[in-house]
Motif scaffolding. Structure first.
Motif: not given
Lengths: 292, 270, 347
Positions: C69, C115, C187-188, C190-191, C196, C199, C220, C223, C227, C231
């Motif tokens: 978000g 940033a 991978l995304a 799975n996340l 995580i 969250a 988070y 994080m 991520i 990417y």
């Protein structure tokens, strides 16, 4: 240090700042009435400038008639956007509405380029061309007159906002939509009014800006600086918009002369980051209280 | 032994005092209720214990540790779980994911392991799933809706899912903000049963804010009464009920809704 | 019609693909991806390579904006960081390409984290504006840090080579970009099966409640920024290798809007949405070009209207999807699928 030179640059900066302040008023008007962050304000400004260009050069109308047509066109554009796109989304996630305005900006750029191509153009000059001296300092006449016009428009707007019935309805809606509605204020009409007025103001700012530096389809970028202005001033503060507009105009002009042209916008955005990190509600904005 | 004690908590917004020097002790293994007319500061007290509000004065001590300065997530990690007055479920997730989120502070999966979903992440997810199925879903009887998006569930079930999410944390202190508000009689009785079971089976202390006096009087061990941000009475349900201050607070506030509920509660308790 | 699919263990029930039908389709898709370069021509291979790069970047942005978000208009600038890092390493160290790619992603992550710092203080719209500011500052650096970026002239990059094969054409480059894309997407996915990902979604839906339930918001949020820009860095590095040259114009603000449009059109907060959105948005200009070609005999200077037309259509897609299908193509896809699940019965 050459104080005369410094003073001249300050005047030039305040000249641009006046246009920032003017456009920022349009932005704050929309924000106060409808709580929409309108990222397309720069593009509305650009469309206004192009409408003037189309009427004055394309149709070869006298400049005063072209200005009236462009202002009316800008107002109509504002109302159409509100009615067609913004109103169906009211009550939605504000982020969706924000992204819609990004899309609108893109549409407006595309339309303008389709009609007038992406090439830069210059507007016919309608300002007096006698050089202006304030004390010993020289000021470009276009800058001077556009500042005067912006100041007059802002003053008229502030008076309207305070005393005119529609202005009172606007302020009532801004402070409590539900209460305004139950007091018999036609809130949807106020929304239209706010967007229409903002469209007129933006178109006017576009004409002034274009008559100083010419027009092009990317002049909507001006809107990004205006965005910084309103954030620095505080989103819902008219006074903040005015002062921040002048401040940023002055800062950019200073940076442009003493650091180099490419630094003009850099200082703006650095100021933005600093304000967002340390005083996100801006210099004069209302600090929102979070609720669970 | 007190699991939670609140000493002289004072909270104000601008010039408005939401709490004025509130003291409260919650005994381990008890059900403690906080009551009071609307606007008395009950939810402010809860939010101060959760850490969402920063009180200007006073201390919050949990299990002997002063947590007044801790941020909300750290308080949760110590074992303070809660539900919210206006159902705060995560609408973009299924029931199962909402409940799993409640177990967040008990899990340790790191980013790399999560991305590859090998070893630790996989084991931990399966383990937490097993625990939730056995301890929470069966207990609260919501196993049939585990894959449903929470947004479409009826109100009563949403309340239950919220309780499930709080339980998934295996909290030492469970704070319930109006657990039966807006429920019909049958749902209320279910919820009262769940709360008693939580206390018995989970070895959890329950602290709740509730308007339904019938339920408060029936299941609480200790009752605190707030009015205008001040504590005006404390004691066993029967003592509080007879306290003239309390009666005055409810009558004086002109809070018809609370009054009616309170009278209803009295007849039921009697 | 498909009915229940019983499981014997919780691990099986937690799997990414839970039914046999899904696995069948998955293997089919994989077979198509492997067979594709043998049947497609260079133009279509070029497009698929470009789509793959865009899918990677869109997936990253979707993690940040769709799932967490946090609206970002900086994705293109972060791609630029990755691309410039790769280009500089390629020109100055001669290190192997996968090291460069990871270094580019690492650098983009670092910049993305910085940033993302405003996200600790501001949210929603303010944050979007902060990311605009960040991308302007990055753009300034791309143009003015001449010793590294060579300013507006840009940098050329040698094509990468693997095991002695030079990947200088879409038909060879495909074998680099396609597997990377598949892995990044998995991978995304799975996340969001783990704490995580949950969250992230919790922060999007109700950040304050999430914090009271034990989610450390600053941690988070950052994080998620990290991520997303990782990417972007991978996508930017691949972009640099794929096109062989970059300059500050390669990563304009409009490109960030392109990615935002891609996840809106595809569907925010779904992995499938990033994929469908990136495909759709990459193909749209091609379809427009095709349309303009057809019309060119009938209108003046047809080639000149292509770029403005593209700009307007991007905008119209954003507006149209937000107004009429806010959950994007992924939702349409879901409806179609459900129809076939229940076929011949109707709901």
């Amino acid at each position: 240090m050459d104080w005369l030179f410094f003073f001249e640059i300050t005047l030039a900066g305040l000249g641009t700042g006046g246009l920032y302040a003017l456009t920022a008023i349009a932005f704050v008007l929309i924000y106060k009435a409808t709580r929409v962050i309108n990222l397309a304000i720069g593009e509305m400004l650009m469309v206004g400038a192009y409408l003037f260009f189309g009427a004055a050069v394309g149709w070869a109308l006298p400049w005063w008639l072209a200005i009236i047509l462009a202002l009316l066109g800008g107002g109509a554009l504002g109302m159409v956007l509100e009615r067609g796109v913004i109103r169906p989304l009211l009550g939605e996630n504000p982020i969706s509405v924000f992204m819609v305005t990004i899309g609108l900006g893109s549409i407006l750029i595309g339309m303008v380029e389709l009609i007038w191509t992406a090439n830069p153009r210059s507007l016919p000059n309608f300002f007096p061309t006698d050089p202006i001296f304030i004390g010993e300092a020289f000021l470009a006449p276009k800058t001077f007159w556009s500042f005067v016009v912006a100041a007059v428009v802002i003053a008229v707007f502030l008076l309207l906002f305070r005393f005119w019935r529609g202005g009172v309805a606007l302020r009532a809606t801004a402070s409590d939509q539900g209460a305004a509605y139950s007091m018999g204020i036609n809130v949807p009409a106020v929304y239209s009014l706010a967007w229409g007025l903002a469209g007129v103001i933006a178109a006017g700012a576009g004409i002034l800006l274009g008559s100083i530096g010419g027009i092009s389809s990317d002049m909507g970028l001006f809107g990004l600086t205006v965005l910084v202005v309103v954030i620095v001033g505080g989103l819902d503060s008219v006074l903040g918009a005015l002062l921040a507009g002048l401040l940023i105009g002055w800062m950019e002009s200073m940076a442009g002369v003493y650091l180099g042209g490419e630094y003009e916008h850099l200082v703006t955005f650095i100021l933005l980051m600093v304000v967002l990190l340390f005083r996100p509600w801006g210099l004069f904005g209302t600090r929102e209280i979070e609720r669970l | 032994m007190h699991i939670l004690s609140v000493d002289g908590l004072t909270l104000s917004f601008g010039g408005v005092h939401a709490l004025r020097g509130v003291d409260m002790q919650v005994a381990k293994g008890s059900i403690t209720a906080v009551i009071g007319p609307n606007g008395a500061g009950k939810t402010s007290l809860f939010n101060s214990i959760s850490g969402f509000y920063r009180p200007q004065e006073g201390r919050v001590v949990f299990q002997g540790e002063d947590i007044t300065r801790l941020r909300p997530p750290h308080r949760a990690a110590l074992g303070i779980g809660r539900t919210f007055q206006n159902i705060a479920l995560f609408r973009g997730m299924t029931v199962l994911d909402n409940v799993k989120l409640g177990a967040h502070v008990r899990m340790r999966t790191g980013l790399l392991s999560a991305l590859w979903y090998l070893g630790k992440a996989r084991r931990e997810e399966a383990e937490i799933r097993k625990q939730i199925e056995r301890e929470v879903f069966d207990f609260l009887e919501i196993d049939h809706i585990r894959r449903h998006p929470v947004a479409n569930l009826p109100y009563g079930l949403q309340k239950r899912v919220e309780l499930a999410r709080a339980l998934a944390m295996r909290p030492k202190l469970l704070m319930l903000d109006e657990p039966v508000a807006g429920m019909n009689r049958e749902e209320k009785e279910d919820m009262a049963r769940f709360i008693l079971d939580v206390k018995e089976q989970w070895d959890t202390t329950v602290l709740m804010v509730e308007h339904d006096m019938g339920m408060v009087m029936d299941i609480s061990d200790q009752v605190y009464v707030l009015n205008f941000g001040q504590l005006i009475a404390a004691g066993k349900p029967s003592e509080v009920q007879a306290n003239p201050e309390v009666i005055k607070a409810y009558l004086g506030s002109g809070d018809i809704h609370s009054l009616r509920q309170r009278l209803g509660g009295k007849t039921r308790a009697a | 019609m498909r009915i229940g699919s019983p499981k014997e263990s919780y691990i099986a029930d937690e799997a990414l693909f839970r039914t046999r039908t899904q696995w069948v389709w998955l293997w089919l898709l994989l077979a198509v991806l492997i067979a594709y370069p043998f049947v497609a021509n260079l133009y279509w291979l070029f497009l698929v390579c470009l789509i793959s790069i865009n899918i990677i970047s869109a997936t990253g942005l979707n993690i940040l904006t769709g799932y967490t978000g946090q609206v970002s208009l900086g994705q293109a600038a972060f791609m630029g960081v990755g691309a410039y890092t790769v280009a500089w390493l390629d020109n100055n160290t001669g290190s192997p390409f996968f090291i460069n790619l990871l270094a580019g992603a690492g650098m983009a992550t670092l910049v993305g984290l910085i940033a993302g710092l405003p996200s600790l203080r501001v949210k929603g719209l303010y944050l979007a504006i902060a990311t605009i500011g960040a991308s302007f500052i990055l753009q300034f650096i791309f143009i003015n840090w001449e010793s590294v970026t060579r300013g507006t002239r840009g940098i050329n990059i040698e094509p990468p080579s693997v095991l002695g094969v030079t990947l200088d054409n879409p038909d060879t480059f495909y074998w680099l970009v396609m597997p990377i894309m598949v892995v990044m997407v998995l991978l995304a996915a799975n996340l969001f099966r783990t704490r995580i990902g949950r969250a992230f979604i919790a922060i999007r839906d109700r950040d304050i409640s999430a914090s009271v339930l034990g989610i450390n918001l600053p941690f988070y949020k950052l994080m998620s920024f990290g991520i997303a820009s990782f990417y972007a860095g991978i996508a930017g590095g691949l972009y640099a290798y794929f096109f062989g040259a970059i300059n500050p114009e390669s990563f304009p603000l409009l490109m960030s809007i392109f990615f935002l449009a891609a996840i809106i059109v595809g569907g925010m907060g779904t992995i499938l949405g990033s994929i469908l959105g990136a495909i759709f948005m990459t193909l749209t200009p091609e379809i427009l070009r095709y349309g303009v070609d057809i019309l060119s005999p009938y209108i003046d200077n047809a080639p000149q209207i292509l770029s403005p037309l593209r700009t307007a259509v991007f905008g119209a897609l954003i507006v149209g999807f937000l107004l009429f299908e806010p959950h994007g193509l992924a939702e349409i896809w879901r409806r179609v699928r459900r129809f076939f699940h229940l076929w011949p019965f109707r709901t």
